[in-house]
Write a protein that holds these residues in place. Structure first.
Motif, PDB file in Angstrom:
ATOM      1  N   ILE A 190      -1.672  -9.151  16.921  1.00 51.80           N
ATOM      2  CA  ILE A 190      -1.337  -9.001  15.507  1.00 51.80           C
ATOM      3  C   ILE A 190      -1.373 -10.329  14.766  1.00 51.80           C
ATOM      4  O   ILE A 190      -1.731 -10.399  13.584  1.00 51.80           O
ATOM      5  CB  ILE A 190       0.048  -8.320  15.343  1.00 51.80           C
ATOM      6  N   ASN A 191      -1.002 -11.412  15.458  1.00 48.39           N
ATOM      7  CA  ASN A 191      -1.000 -12.734  14.814  1.00 48.39           C
ATOM      8  C   ASN A 191      -2.415 -13.186  14.469  1.00 48.39           C
ATOM      9  O   ASN A 191      -2.650 -13.787  13.408  1.00 48.39           O
ATOM     10  CB  ASN A 191      -0.317 -13.771  15.714  1.00 48.39           C
ATOM     11  N   PHE A 192      -3.358 -12.899  15.358  1.00 53.37           N
ATOM     12  CA  PHE A 192      -4.760 -13.241  15.090  1.00 53.37           C
ATOM     13  C   PHE A 192      -5.265 -12.490  13.862  1.00 53.37           C
ATOM     14  O   PHE A 192      -5.876 -13.070  12.968  1.00 53.37           O
ATOM     15  CB  PHE A 192      -5.629 -12.902  16.305  1.00 53.37           C
ATOM     16  N   VAL A 193      -5.001 -11.182  13.830  1.00 56.88           N
ATOM     17  CA  VAL A 193      -5.479 -10.364  12.707  1.00 56.88           C
ATOM     18  C   VAL A 193      -4.802 -10.784  11.405  1.00 56.88           C
ATOM     19  O   VAL A 193      -5.440 -10.870  10.362  1.00 56.88           O
ATOM     20  CB  VAL A 193      -5.243  -8.868  12.982  1.00 56.88           C
ATOM     21  N   ALA A 202       3.413 -10.813   9.245  1.00 58.59           N
ATOM     22  CA  ALA A 202       2.896  -9.809  10.188  1.00 58.59           C
ATOM     23  C   ALA A 202       3.237  -8.389   9.773  1.00 58.59           C
ATOM     24  O   ALA A 202       2.509  -7.452  10.108  1.00 58.59           O
ATOM     25  CB  ALA A 202       3.448 -10.087  11.586  1.00 58.59           C
ATOM     26  N   LYS A 203       4.330  -8.206   9.028  1.00 50.27           N
ATOM     27  CA  LYS A 203       4.728  -6.862   8.609  1.00 50.27           C
ATOM     28  C   LYS A 203       3.666  -6.247   7.701  1.00 50.27           C
ATOM     29  O   LYS A 203       3.346  -5.056   7.823  1.00 50.27           O
ATOM     30  CB  LYS A 203       6.076  -6.909   7.886  1.00 50.27           C
ATOM     31  N   ILE A 204       3.102  -7.068   6.796  1.00 51.05           N
ATOM     32  CA  ILE A 204       2.040  -6.586   5.913  1.00 51.05           C
ATOM     33  C   ILE A 204       0.847  -6.134   6.749  1.00 51.05           C
ATOM     34  O   ILE A 204       0.252  -5.091   6.488  1.00 51.05           O
ATOM     35  CB  ILE A 204       1.611  -7.697   4.926  1.00 51.05           C
ATOM     36  N   THR A 205       0.510  -6.934   7.768  1.00 52.96           N
ATOM     37  CA  THR A 205      -0.623  -6.611   8.637  1.00 52.96           C
ATOM     38  C   THR A 205      -0.375  -5.315   9.399  1.00 52.96           C
ATOM     39  O   THR A 205      -1.277  -4.486   9.548  1.00 52.96           O
ATOM     40  CB  THR A 205      -0.884  -7.755   9.632  1.00 52.96           C
ATOM     41  N   GLN A 206       0.855  -5.126   9.889  1.00 53.60           N
ATOM     42  CA  GLN A 206       1.191  -3.915  10.631  1.00 53.60           C
ATOM     43  C   GLN A 206       1.037  -2.667   9.757  1.00 53.60           C
ATOM     44  O   GLN A 206       0.493  -1.652  10.199  1.00 53.60           O
ATOM     45  CB  GLN A 206       2.619  -4.019  11.172  1.00 53.60           C
ATOM     46  N   VAL A 207       1.505  -2.750   8.520  1.00 56.97           N
ATOM     47  CA  VAL A 207       1.380  -1.620   7.590  1.00 56.97           C
ATOM     48  C   VAL A 207      -0.091  -1.367   7.285  1.00 56.97           C
ATOM     49  O   VAL A 207      -0.557  -0.226   7.239  1.00 56.97           O
ATOM     50  CB  VAL A 207       2.165  -1.898   6.289  1.00 56.97           C
ATOM     51  N   TYR A 208      -0.827  -2.453   7.087  1.00 57.95           N
ATOM     52  CA  TYR A 208      -2.258  -2.366   6.778  1.00 57.95           C
ATOM     53  C   TYR A 208      -3.007  -1.678   7.916  1.00 57.95           C
ATOM     54  O   TYR A 208      -3.807  -0.770   7.699  1.00 57.95           O
ATOM     55  CB  TYR A 208      -2.798  -3.777   6.561  1.00 57.95           C
ATOM     56  N   LEU A 209      -2.726  -2.098   9.141  1.00 56.02           N
ATOM     57  CA  LEU A 209      -3.404  -1.536  10.305  1.00 56.02           C
ATOM     58  C   LEU A 209      -2.998  -0.093  10.561  1.00 56.02           C
ATOM     59  O   LEU A 209      -3.820   0.720  10.998  1.00 56.02           O
ATOM     60  CB  LEU A 209      -3.114  -2.391  11.543  1.00 56.02           C
ATOM     61  N   ALA A 210      -1.740   0.214  10.276  1.00 56.91           N
ATOM     62  CA  ALA A 210      -1.253   1.577  10.497  1.00 56.91           C
ATOM     63  C   ALA A 210      -2.030   2.580   9.657  1.00 56.91           C
ATOM     64  O   ALA A 210      -2.262   3.724  10.083  1.00 56.91           O
ATOM     65  CB  ALA A 210       0.234   1.661  10.181  1.00 56.91           C
ATOM     66  N   SER A 211      -2.456   2.152   8.465  1.00 53.89           N
ATOM     67  CA  SER A 211      -3.200   3.064   7.590  1.00 53.89           C
ATOM     68  C   SER A 211      -4.647   3.238   8.041  1.00 53.89           C
ATOM     69  O   SER A 211      -5.359   4.090   7.543  1.00 53.89           O
ATOM     70  CB  SER A 211      -3.185   2.518   6.156  1.00 53.89           C
ATOM     71  N   LEU A 212      -5.071   2.429   9.002  1.00 55.12           N
ATOM     72  CA  LEU A 212      -6.449   2.498   9.494  1.00 55.12           C
ATOM     73  C   LEU A 212      -6.557   3.127  10.873  1.00 55.12           C
ATOM     74  O   LEU A 212      -7.621   3.584  11.274  1.00 55.12           O
ATOM     75  CB  LEU A 212      -7.044   1.082   9.579  1.00 55.12           C
ATOM     76  N   ASP A 213      -5.449   3.140  11.619  1.00 56.89           N
ATOM     77  CA  ASP A 213      -5.513   3.461  13.047  1.00 56.89           C
ATOM     78  C   ASP A 213      -5.303   4.943  13.342  1.00 56.89           C
ATOM     79  O   ASP A 213      -4.299   5.346  13.910  1.00 56.89           O
ATOM     80  CB  ASP A 213      -4.494   2.610  13.805  1.00 56.89           C
TER      81      ASP A 213
END
Length: 227
Positions: A190-193, A202-213
Motif C-alpha cells: 500500500i505504501n508503494f501505491v 494511506a487511508k485515501i489510497t485504501q479507499v481508492y483501491l477498494a472502489s477498484l477491487d
C-alpha cells in the motif's frame, strides 16, 4: 459547538445536503491493456497520439492527462522524466524504463520542429498560459486542456471498440488501471501505491483501491459460497 448561537438559530437545520450519486471506477485488466496496446494506427495520426499519451500516463503511475499534455522535452533529464505537477505544484520524477523509452522514441519520431511538447496535441503558446496570473488567460488554458482531453477521449473510445473492450475508455482510466495492477504486482504494498499515486496518506489510497477491487471480492465470495 461553542454555543455562541442557539440551536434554533442554525440556518441549515431544515436543509438536507443532496446525496452524491455513486459512480463505478472503471479500469482495464492486464489482458485488456495488452489488447489496447496491440492496436495499430498510422504514425502521426491523432488516434495513435491518443493511444501513446494514454500509455505514457499509465507508465507514469497514472498521472493526470493535463500533466502528460504539458510535458516538454526539457523535462527529460538523462534517464529520468522530471516535472512539476499541475495540481499540487510538487515535483514528480520517474525513471525512464524501456516502456517509457519506446513511447518517447515514438513521440520524438513525430516531433514538430516548432514545438517543445512531448505529446503533439496542445499548442506551446497555450501551455505557457497555465502559469499566467491573468485570470482570463488562465481560463483560456483550462478550457483548451478540456477540449484536448475530450478529443483524446473520443479516440480512446474508438481504440476500445477496435480492441473489442466492452468499457468506455477515458484518460482517467489510465490512473485506475495503474492502481489496480500496481497493488497486485507489488503484493499489496500500500505504501508503494500511495507514493506512486501521490496520495497524502494511506487511508485515501485504501479507499481508492477498494472502489477498484472487484476481483478480490469476487474470488473470496466464490471461496465462501463454494460449499
Amino acid at each position: 459547538k461553542e454555543q455562541i448561537i442557539g440551536v434554533g438559530d442554525y440556518i441549515f437545520k431544515a436543509y438536507t445536503m443532496p446525496k452524491v450519486k455513486a459512480t463505478k471506477k472503471e479500469k482495464l485488466t492486464i489482458d485488456e491493456l495488452k489488447l489496447f496496446i496491440e492496436q495499430e494506427y498510422e504514425n502521426g495520426s491523432v488516434i495513435k497520439t491518443s493511444q501513446q499519451a494514454f500509455m505514457l500516463a499509465f507508465n507514469m503511475a497514472g498521472v493526470r492527462i493535463e500533466d502528460v499534455l504539458t510535458l516538454k522535452w526539457d523535462n527529460v533529464k538523462k534517464d529520468r522524466i522530471e516535472y512539476v505537477m499541475v495540481k499540487t505544484g510538487s515535483i514528480n520524477s520517474f525513471q525512464i524504463t524501456p516502456q517509457k523509452r519506446k513511447i518517447l522514441d515514438y513521440f520524438k519520431s513525430v516531433k514538430r520542429e516548432d514545438s517543445q511538447l512531448i505529446v503533439p496535441i496542445m499548442d506551446d503558446k497555450m501551455v505557457e498560459l497555465k502559469s499566467s496570473k491573468n485570470e482570463k488567460e488562465n481560463e483560456m488554458y483550462k478550457k483548451e486542456v478540456g477540449r484536448k482531453t475530450a478529443l483524446i477521449n473520443k479516440f480512446l473510445k474508438k481504440i476500445g471498440e477496435d480492441a473489442v473492450i466492452d468499457k468506455k475508455i477515458s484518460t482517467h482510466i489510465a490512473r485506475h488501471t495503474f492502481a489496480s495492477i500496481a497493488i497486485k504486482k507489488s503484493n499489496g504494498d500500500i505504501n508503494f501505491v500511495q507514493n506512486a499515486l501521490k496520495h497524502s496518506n494511506a487511508k485515501i489510497t485504501q479507499v481508492y483501491l477498494a472502489s477498484l477491487d472487484n476481483d478480490s471480492m469476487d474470488s473470496k465470495m466464490n471461496d465462501v459460497t463454494s460449499i
